[in-house]
Design a protein around this motif. Structure first.
Motif, short mmCIF file in Angstrom:
data_model
loop_
_atom_site.label_atom_id
_atom_site.label_comp_id
_atom_site.label_asym_id
_atom_site.label_seq_id
_atom_site.Cartn_x
_atom_site.Cartn_y
_atom_site.Cartn_z
N ASP A 118 0.84 -1.20 0.00
CA ASP A 118 0.00 0.00 0.00
C ASP A 118 0.89 1.26 0.00
N GLY A 119 0.45 2.22 -0.80
CA GLY A 119 1.23 3.48 -0.88
C GLY A 119 2.41 3.36 -1.82
N ASN A 211 -6.26 14.38 2.91
CA ASN A 211 -5.75 15.08 1.73
C ASN A 211 -6.60 16.33 1.51
N TYR A 244 0.05 14.39 6.65
CA TYR A 244 -0.52 13.45 5.67
C TYR A 244 0.60 12.96 4.77
N GLY A 246 0.35 10.25 2.72
CA GLY A 246 -0.12 9.66 1.46
C GLY A 246 0.16 8.17 1.42
N SER A 247 0.43 7.61 2.59
CA SER A 247 0.63 6.17 2.72
C SER A 247 -0.12 5.77 3.98
N LEU A 248 -1.26 5.06 3.79
CA LEU A 248 -2.15 4.76 4.92
C LEU A 248 -1.41 4.13 6.09
N TYR A 262 -7.13 9.66 11.04
CA TYR A 262 -6.92 9.57 9.59
C TYR A 262 -8.31 9.59 8.94
N TYR A 264 -10.34 9.45 5.07
CA TYR A 264 -10.46 9.47 3.62
C TYR A 264 -11.96 9.56 3.30
N LYS A 274 -12.05 6.12 -1.20
CA LYS A 274 -11.01 5.52 -2.05
C LYS A 274 -10.55 4.18 -1.50
N LEU A 275 -10.49 4.04 -0.20
CA LEU A 275 -9.87 2.86 0.39
C LEU A 275 -10.79 1.64 0.27
N ARG A 276 -10.16 0.47 0.17
CA ARG A 276 -10.91 -0.77 -0.01
C ARG A 276 -11.33 -1.33 1.33
N GLU A 280 -8.09 -2.97 3.33
CA GLU A 280 -7.49 -1.76 3.92
C GLU A 280 -8.31 -1.31 5.14
P1 P6P Z 1 -4.59 10.31 -2.11
C1 P6P Z 1 -2.33 4.90 -1.32
O1 P6P Z 1 -2.68 4.87 -2.70
C2 P6P Z 1 -3.63 4.96 -0.54
O2 P6P Z 1 -4.39 3.83 -0.81
C3 P6P Z 1 -3.34 5.11 0.95
O3 P6P Z 1 -2.20 4.42 1.34
C4 P6P Z 1 -3.21 6.60 1.12
O4 P6P Z 1 -3.55 7.05 2.43
C5 P6P Z 1 -4.19 7.15 0.09
O5 P6P Z 1 -4.35 6.14 -0.92
C6 P6P Z 1 -3.66 8.40 -0.57
O6 P6P Z 1 -4.66 8.82 -1.50
O7 P6P Z 1 -5.83 10.41 -2.98
O8 P6P Z 1 -4.64 11.27 -0.94
O9 P6P Z 1 -3.29 10.40 -2.87
#
Ligand code: P6P
Length: 337
Positions: A118-119, A211, A244, A246-248, A262, A264, A274-276, A280
């Motif tokens: 992930d990320g 984000n 932030y 950008g890596s969960l 956190y 999303y 966005k997250l599955r 995730e």
């Molecule tokens: P965005 C990485 O692609 C991920 O799945 C997570 O690890 C991360 O928090 C998120 O998407 C980042 O998404 O849209 O903010 O770039």
């Protein structure tokens, strides 16, 4: 350096506390450790080994697959298949579920869902990434191929969940429902050593992770919460700090240790988040709840109670320190969409 308890010893101790344990889950974790060591090695020389950079293919989400995504997926898949305790696998990098077809594996009573890396878009810029995994008992009869129903279980049925974070050090953090423990990898001796026993999420914190580039598309309640985080109020240690990565896995790990939330949310690009949900949201939700925190997809919607309908379905995610999740939930209730 004095070696603390290794993960292998920790698992054996835990197994002795459950006399009916068959040792299969211990064997499953041994395969996770093995794959994690292999991925650790490749990540730490990615720039040299020409395995960074988009592999040209796209995953089921239409995202460019980094070579390391594929590499990590293959290593975890092979390691999980090799021990005959897992009958099937679902992965962000696999469009369909993978049913291991050997008679030996079909006797396995576990299934695994994972995001192998992930990320991974951060690999080329040397930012921490992670592997996320979620483990369930199969529902279909032992001795038969794994079926989709084995994977579409709510998160509250998870047997175990965790992540490996490949950062300044590589750590395995996981739960089997008896709290959360962290193990740091010592590559000089090739073992994961207990470094963070009984990890607890602070009840509150001063870090919010989102984000903010998507701010204009957020639901009104989320906008209100972000403004709440930014308004000065010394009594409640505001303004909070925005962090932030950008890596969960990296954002989650920091917030687990320091306290934080956190988020999303839904947005125009991701109307369902966005997250599955399966590989995730659910594993991270299990971890944070076991550490005393909360994980919701919306007001009154506990992530782990959601009944999945598709392998790769997405969900909004708000998780972290319990009082901070309470705060954002209250604003979603006060500002219904
Ligand atoms: P965005 C990485 O692609 C991920 O799945 C997570 O690890 C991360 O928090 C998120 O998407 C980042 O998404 O849209 O903010 O770039």
């Amino acid at each position: 350096m004095e070696i603390t308890k290794t993960h292998g010893e920790f698992i054996i101790d835990a197994q002795h506390e459950h006399p009916d344990a068959s040792g299969e889950l211990s064997s499953l974790f041994a395969s996770i450790r093995l794959a994690a060591k292999i991925v650790h090695r490749e990540i730490n020389k990615a720039g040299l080994a020409d395995i960074t950079g988009a592999a040209g293919a796209e995953n089921v989400q239409g995202e460019a697959q980094q070579k390391l995504d594929l590499y990590a997926n293959d290593k975890f898949k092979a390691a999980l298949e090799a021990r005959g305790v897992v009958c099937g696998l679902a992965s962000e990098e696999e469009e369909h579920l993978v049913s291991f077809d050997s008679a030996r594996c079909q006797k396995g009573k576990y299934i695994v869902l994972m995001d192998p890396l992930d990320g991974s878009s951060n690999i080329d810029v040397n930012v921490s990434v992670g592997t996320i995994f979620s483990i369930y008992h199969r529902l279909t009869p032992v001795g038969t191929p794994a079926k989709e129903e084995d994977f579409l279980q709510p998160g509250n049925k998870q047997v175990a969940a965790g992540y490996i974070i490949y950062g300044s050090s590589t750590m395995l953090v996981y739960t089997t429902g008896q709290g959360v423990n962290g193990f740091t990898y010592d590559p000089s001796i090739g073992v994961f050593c207990l470094s963070n026993p009984d990890m607890r999420a602070p009840k509150t914190g001063t870090i919010y992770s989102v984000n903010e580039g998507n701010y204009v598309h957020f639901p009104e309640g989320i906008k209100k919460y972000i403004k709440y985080c930014q308004i000065e109020d010394k009594a409640s240690n505001r303004p909070y700090t925005s962090r932030y990565i950008g890596s969960l896995v990296a954002d989650f790990h920091r917030n687990l240790i320091k306290g934080g939330i956190y988020m999303y949310p839904t947005s125009t690009a991701y109307p369902n988040g966005k997250l599955r949900l399966l590989y995730e949201c659910n594993p991270m939700a299990f971890l944070i709840e076991q550490a005393g925190g909360r994980a919701i997809a919306g007001p009154g919607i506990r992530i782990m109670d959601m009944v999945p309908t598709e392998l790769h379905q997405r969900a909004p995610l708000y998780l972290g320190s319990s009082r901070m999740v309470d705060e954002v939930e209250a604003r979603m209730v006060a500002n219904p969409e």
